[in-house]
Write a protein that holds these residues in place. Structure first.
Motif, PDB file in Angstrom:
ATOM      1  N   VAL A 201     -12.628  -1.395  -4.087  1.00 56.48           N
ATOM      2  CA  VAL A 201     -11.475  -2.257  -4.004  1.00 56.48           C
ATOM      3  C   VAL A 201     -10.689  -1.292  -5.072  1.00 56.48           C
ATOM      4  N   ALA A 202     -11.141  -0.693  -5.867  1.00 52.34           N
ATOM      5  CA  ALA A 202     -10.474   0.413  -6.977  1.00 52.34           C
ATOM      6  C   ALA A 202      -9.845   1.279  -6.049  1.00 52.34           C
ATOM      7  N   LYS A 203     -10.701   1.916  -5.098  1.00 51.80           N
ATOM      8  CA  LYS A 203     -10.033   3.070  -4.247  1.00 51.80           C
ATOM      9  C   LYS A 203      -9.063   2.535  -3.466  1.00 51.80           C
ATOM     10  N   ALA A 204      -9.448   1.015  -2.804  1.00 51.78           N
ATOM     11  CA  ALA A 204      -8.389   0.918  -1.780  1.00 51.78           C
ATOM     12  C   ALA A 204      -7.043   0.444  -2.751  1.00 51.78           C
ATOM     13  N   LEU A 205      -6.998  -0.166  -3.644  1.00 49.90           N
ATOM     14  CA  LEU A 205      -6.093  -0.367  -4.303  1.00 49.90           C
ATOM     15  C   LEU A 205      -4.852   1.010  -4.538  1.00 49.90           C
ATOM     16  N   GLY A 332     -18.164  11.038  -0.001  1.00 50.10           N
ATOM     17  CA  GLY A 332     -17.316  11.229   1.394  1.00 50.10           C
ATOM     18  C   GLY A 332     -15.752  11.719   1.036  1.00 50.10           C
ATOM     19  N   HIS A 333     -14.814  11.559   2.127  1.00 54.04           N
ATOM     20  CA  HIS A 333     -13.371  11.837   1.814  1.00 54.04           C
ATOM     21  C   HIS A 333     -12.829  11.300   0.712  1.00 54.04           C
ATOM     22  N   PRO A 334     -12.262  12.048  -0.202  1.00 48.31           N
ATOM     23  CA  PRO A 334     -11.685  11.343  -1.571  1.00 48.31           C
ATOM     24  C   PRO A 334     -10.496  10.317  -1.226  1.00 48.31           C
ATOM     25  N   GLY A 335      -9.853  10.762  -0.090  1.00 52.90           N
ATOM     26  CA  GLY A 335      -8.406   9.940   0.054  1.00 52.90           C
ATOM     27  C   GLY A 335      -8.856   8.610   1.089  1.00 52.90           C
ATOM     28  N   PHE A 336      -9.823   8.801   2.014  1.00 51.57           N
ATOM     29  CA  PHE A 336      -9.850   7.537   2.955  1.00 51.57           C
ATOM     30  C   PHE A 336     -10.977   6.610   2.289  1.00 51.57           C
ATOM     31  N   LEU A 337     -10.712   5.396   2.517  1.00 51.17           N
ATOM     32  CA  LEU A 337     -11.410   4.102   2.167  1.00 51.17           C
ATOM     33  C   LEU A 337     -12.661   3.998   2.696  1.00 51.17           C
ATOM     34  N   ASN A 738      -4.733   6.983   5.413  1.00 52.68           N
ATOM     35  CA  ASN A 738      -5.193   5.620   5.526  1.00 52.68           C
ATOM     36  C   ASN A 738      -4.594   4.815   6.587  1.00 52.68           C
ATOM     37  N   ARG A 739      -3.096   4.932   6.561  1.00 46.33           N
ATOM     38  CA  ARG A 739      -2.245   4.623   7.432  1.00 46.33           C
ATOM     39  C   ARG A 739      -2.661   5.073   8.922  1.00 46.33           C
ATOM     40  N   LEU A 740      -2.968   6.093   9.171  1.00 46.09           N
ATOM     41  CA  LEU A 740      -3.635   6.589  10.475  1.00 46.09           C
ATOM     42  C   LEU A 740      -4.806   5.882  10.911  1.00 46.09           C
ATOM     43  N   GLN A 741      -5.689   5.745   9.889  1.00 48.25           N
ATOM     44  CA  GLN A 741      -7.051   4.864  10.468  1.00 48.25           C
ATOM     45  C   GLN A 741      -6.588   3.645  10.522  1.00 48.25           C
TER      46      GLN A 741
END
Length: 782
Positions: A201-205, A332-337, A738-741
């Motif tokens: 959740v922290a990463k998503a936010l 895993g990838h630092p930017g992707f949730l 993340n917008r792409l995914q």
């Protein structure tokens, strides 16, 4: 039950075991009529064997069981069992009752012996082959977790019987009635789940706010609030916003309330309730939620291992080698949730093949008829050279022998490695017609032990240091793509690698910074299937291909070690940063350490762009850092065939036009801004700031300083070959991963036209803009 095991002593134990073997209940051992001398001779052979061992198990000092362990790869007939690392064969004989039979004794002994084999003898998998008529033992095997692979006929030398060839892994035994009762899903506990949800959740936010999908509002000193439109749901948390709009959120501070009442955190709930804000199509939401569930499960598994003391700390990694560090990484990838989707893997698959599990496996091999396949080789590499490089002599002999044993000429076929999952799930089903007509010939496992790397479908050779990395196709869904490999692309891959390697080797600037290329020297693919006859391309065309890449191990100087750049973003299970531990251990001032890292990683990438119009995709897995005394002294670049482009009009050799993608200067610069600044350095700056090592503003001043150094050394190249690249501009287009995914969880971008597939959220202020240059940042939005 407590049993102690001592090695077999034929002289001391022959009389005892002769009495056990002579009983009717031991008839399946085939020795009821043996004389004492014959039993002694049999036991003496076992004791002298290199591949067999005998053991006496005693309870309270009284012998109760005889166990034989053996190496199945040497003692079972060829082709009977696909060997795996850690296989241990087992035979079991329990003493006949001396009085009133003890209820449950056989089951208790079976459980103890299997546990001993797995946990004290170190077996990863126990192999048994009981006579299929021995129903009592078959029932006990099943109760211990053994799975029957097939019923096989063993020849005279192996016991002359029809046997139920069976195996039992640690997970099988732990979940069995005779096991300790450990559930395969024991890591999915409420306490572990709460920690995993809080992290995600922290990463998503953080990442979705960074991409301006979410817009948290200030809510008191250092606090922020985010409401779910149309509901009473609100998220509250503490955060700092660093350069590049990097949200440094304190996970402990996050709360979710409904109408003011506090509720548990759940990353799937967060995404589902924000579906409209995130613009996830209805038809793809469940797929994305499944990828989140898989990412959550992997996080729970590593947290549970950390709780049990089975994961290394950040400090433990300071002297670790590349395979050890690869297995230690968990994020895993630092930017992707949703970065650990791996849709298609079962829990046993995860434990066998997930990089963070650190297990070795053996690749499966398939022979492909030459007329239906192709093998592309790098400059100066012959087929014989490639065979020697890619296979051990024993593997080559065995694989060619298996072909010849089927009446086939090995010279009519190419040999290709496959991921074990792919060989099990795709080869015999999806390509059944190709196998039936002999265009594909499954050959079984190779001999080298291979460890999966963070890129999941790439393997490092643990048996032969310096042997090539192997990258294979893997038809599972992970992070927005089916992880296949295109035979079409593979045809040109070695030539493209040779071209870039020559360019790098001949450039004094790149040599001075210790920058090198790990070439993909050979590539192979199969195109004889029906899927290559369809009018349009499809994922099935990317299921049978592989490539071989140079290993960095052979190119390290004495005292050097290597690990991927992604490791610098790793935090251990207690939250401690590997980069911070490494920097402290170096003894250098933070800016000095950082400058060395940037000169080895950022400066060569800038030079490739400005001096050669070459852009690469240098995410954390594609740069392997060379380190000496905890300082970065150089870097290898890899994964060239699919992730390199020429963005200008410089001449290219024949067959290389597919890598050309001419774009304007501002888009050229995104290869640095998006892939390096936003994709890697933003996260490293956040880690060093959060850990009190180096404030983010000083971090970015150091980045600017390294760019200044480059410009001073190469004033004629400061704007690139066409004079249209400006890395010190006030702002740049904010490309959002993340917008792409979220837009398409099945295929984020068109690999044939990646540029036009990207999504931007306005412009981002450049943290290394020249003083006095306007950021030019308009309001947020796409």
């Amino acid at each position: 039950m407590d049993l102690t095991f001592t090695p077999l002593d034929p002289a001391a134990h022959a009389e005892l075991l002769h009495g056990w073997l002579a009983t009717e209940r031991s008839r399946f051992w085939g020795m009821t009529e043996h004389s004492p001398a014959q039993v002694f001779a049999y036991l003496d052979r076992i004791a002298a064997s290199e591949h067999e061992q005998g053991w006496i198990g005693a309870r309270d000092g009284a012998p109760l069981v005889y166990v034989e362990t053996y190496d199945p790869a040497h003692l079972l007939p060829d082709g009977l069992l696909a060997p795996e690392p850690g296989d241990l064969g087992m035979h079991l004989l329990i003493a006949p009752p001396s009085g009133t039979p003890e209820h449950g004794l056989t089951a208790a002994v079976m459980g103890k012996v299997v546990s001993w084999c797995l946990h004290e003898r170190g077996a990863a998998r126990v192999v048994v082959e009981p006579d299929e008529r021995n129903t009592a033992v078959l029932a006990k095997n099943a109760a211990a977790g053994f799975r029957v692979l097939e019923h096989v006929l063993l020849p005279e030398g192996a016991g002359a019987k029809r046997a139920a060839l069976s195996v039992c892994t640690r997970a099988d035994f732990d979940a069995s009635p005779l096991g300790p009762g450990t559930r395969p899903t024991a890591h999915l506990r409420p306490d572990t789940g709460e920690r995993a949800h809080r992290h995600l959740v922290a990463k998503a936010l953080a990442e979705l706010s960074h991409e301006r999908v979410l817009a948290p509002e200030p809510d008191g000193e250092g606090g922020f609030a985010l409401g779910v439109p149309g509901t009473e749901v609100r998220y509250h948390f503490s955060a700092r916003v660093l350069p590049l709009e990097h949200w440094l959120i304190d996970p402990v501070s996050i709360t979710r309330t409904v109408g003011g009442a506090r509720t548990p955190l759940d990353v799937q709930v967060l995404v589902a309730e924000l579906q409209d804000v995130l613009a996830i199509p209805d038809g793809l939401l469940s797929t994305y939620l499944e990828e989140l569930a898989s990412t959550f499960a992997a996080r729970c598994a590593t947290l549970d291992e950390g709780r049990r003391g089975e994961r290394p700390s950040a400090e433990d990694l300071l002297c670790a080698d590349l395979p050890q560090i690869e297995a230690a990484m968990t994020e895993g990838h630092p930017g992707f949730l949703a970065n650990n989707g791996r849709i298609g893997f079962s829990l046993p698959d995860y434990r066998d093949y997930a990089p963070e599990q650190g297990r070795s496996t053996r690749l499966e091999w398939v022979a492909m008829r030459r007329e239906q396949s192709h093998l592309a080789l790098g400059e100066g590499l012959t087929e014989e050279d490639h065979a020697v490089w890619s296979l051990s002599p024993e593997e080559r002999h065995a694989l060619e022998g298996r072909l010849a044993g089927r009446g086939l000429d090995p010279s009519d076929y190419h040999l290709m490695p496959m991921h074990p999952w792919q060989a099990e799930h795709r080869l015999p089903i999806t390509f059944a017609p190709d196998i039936a007509r002999g265009d594909l010939v499954p050959l079984g496992a190779g001999g080298d032990e291979m460890q999966p790397q963070q890129s999941l479908r790439t393997f490092l050779n643990r048996t032969r240091p310096g042997a090539p990395y192997v990258k294979v196709a893997l038809a599972i869904q992970n992070m927005g793509f089916l992880r296949g490999l295109s035979p079409h692309y593979m045809r040109d891959t070695p030539a493209i690698n040779d071209w870039l390697a020559a360019l790098v080797a001949e450039d004094p600037e790149l040599s001075a910074q210790g920058f090198r290329v790990l070439r993909e020297r050979a590539a192979i693919g199969y195109t004889g299937d029906a899927y290559h006859r369809t009018r349009t391309t499809n994922p099935h065309r990317k299921m049978l291909a592989a490539l071989w890449r140079e290993s960095p191990a052979a190119q390290l100087a004495p005292g050097e070690r290597a690990f991927t750049m992604a490791a610098l973003l790793h935090r251990d299970h207690e939250g401690r940063s590997f980069a911070a531990a490494m920097l402290r251990a170096s003894g250098l001032p933070p800016e000095q350490w950082l400058a060395g890292y940037l000169r080895a990683s950022l400066r060569p990438l800038v030079h490739l762009l400005l001096a050669h119009d070459v852009v690469v995709m240098p995410h954390g897995e594609n740069l392997i850092l060379r380190v000496r005394e905890q300082q970065v002294v150089g870097a290898f670049y890899k994964d060239i065939g699919e992730e390199m482009a020429v963005v200008g009009h410089r001449p290219l050799p024949d067959g290389m036009e597919r890598v050309r993608a001419v774009v304007p200067g501002e888009e050229k610069a995104l290869s640095i801004f998006t892939d390096v600044f936003d994709g890697v350095l933003r996260h490293l700056a956040g880690i060093l700031d959060a850990d009190g090592i180096l404030p983010a503003d000083r971090f970015w001043r150091q980045v600017a300083g390294v760019l200044d150094e480059y410009e001073a050394d190469h004033p004629d190249l400061a704007r690139g070959l066409a004079g249209d690249v400006e890395l010190r501009t006030g702002s740049f287009a904010h490309s959002c991963l993340n917008r792409l995914q979220l837009r398409n969880t099945l295929q984020m971008v068109d690999l044939g036209d990646q540029s036009s597939s990207l999504l931007h959220a306005g412009r981002m202020a450049n943290p290394v803009a020249r003083v006095g240059v306007s950021t030019g940042r308009p309001p947020s939005g796409c």
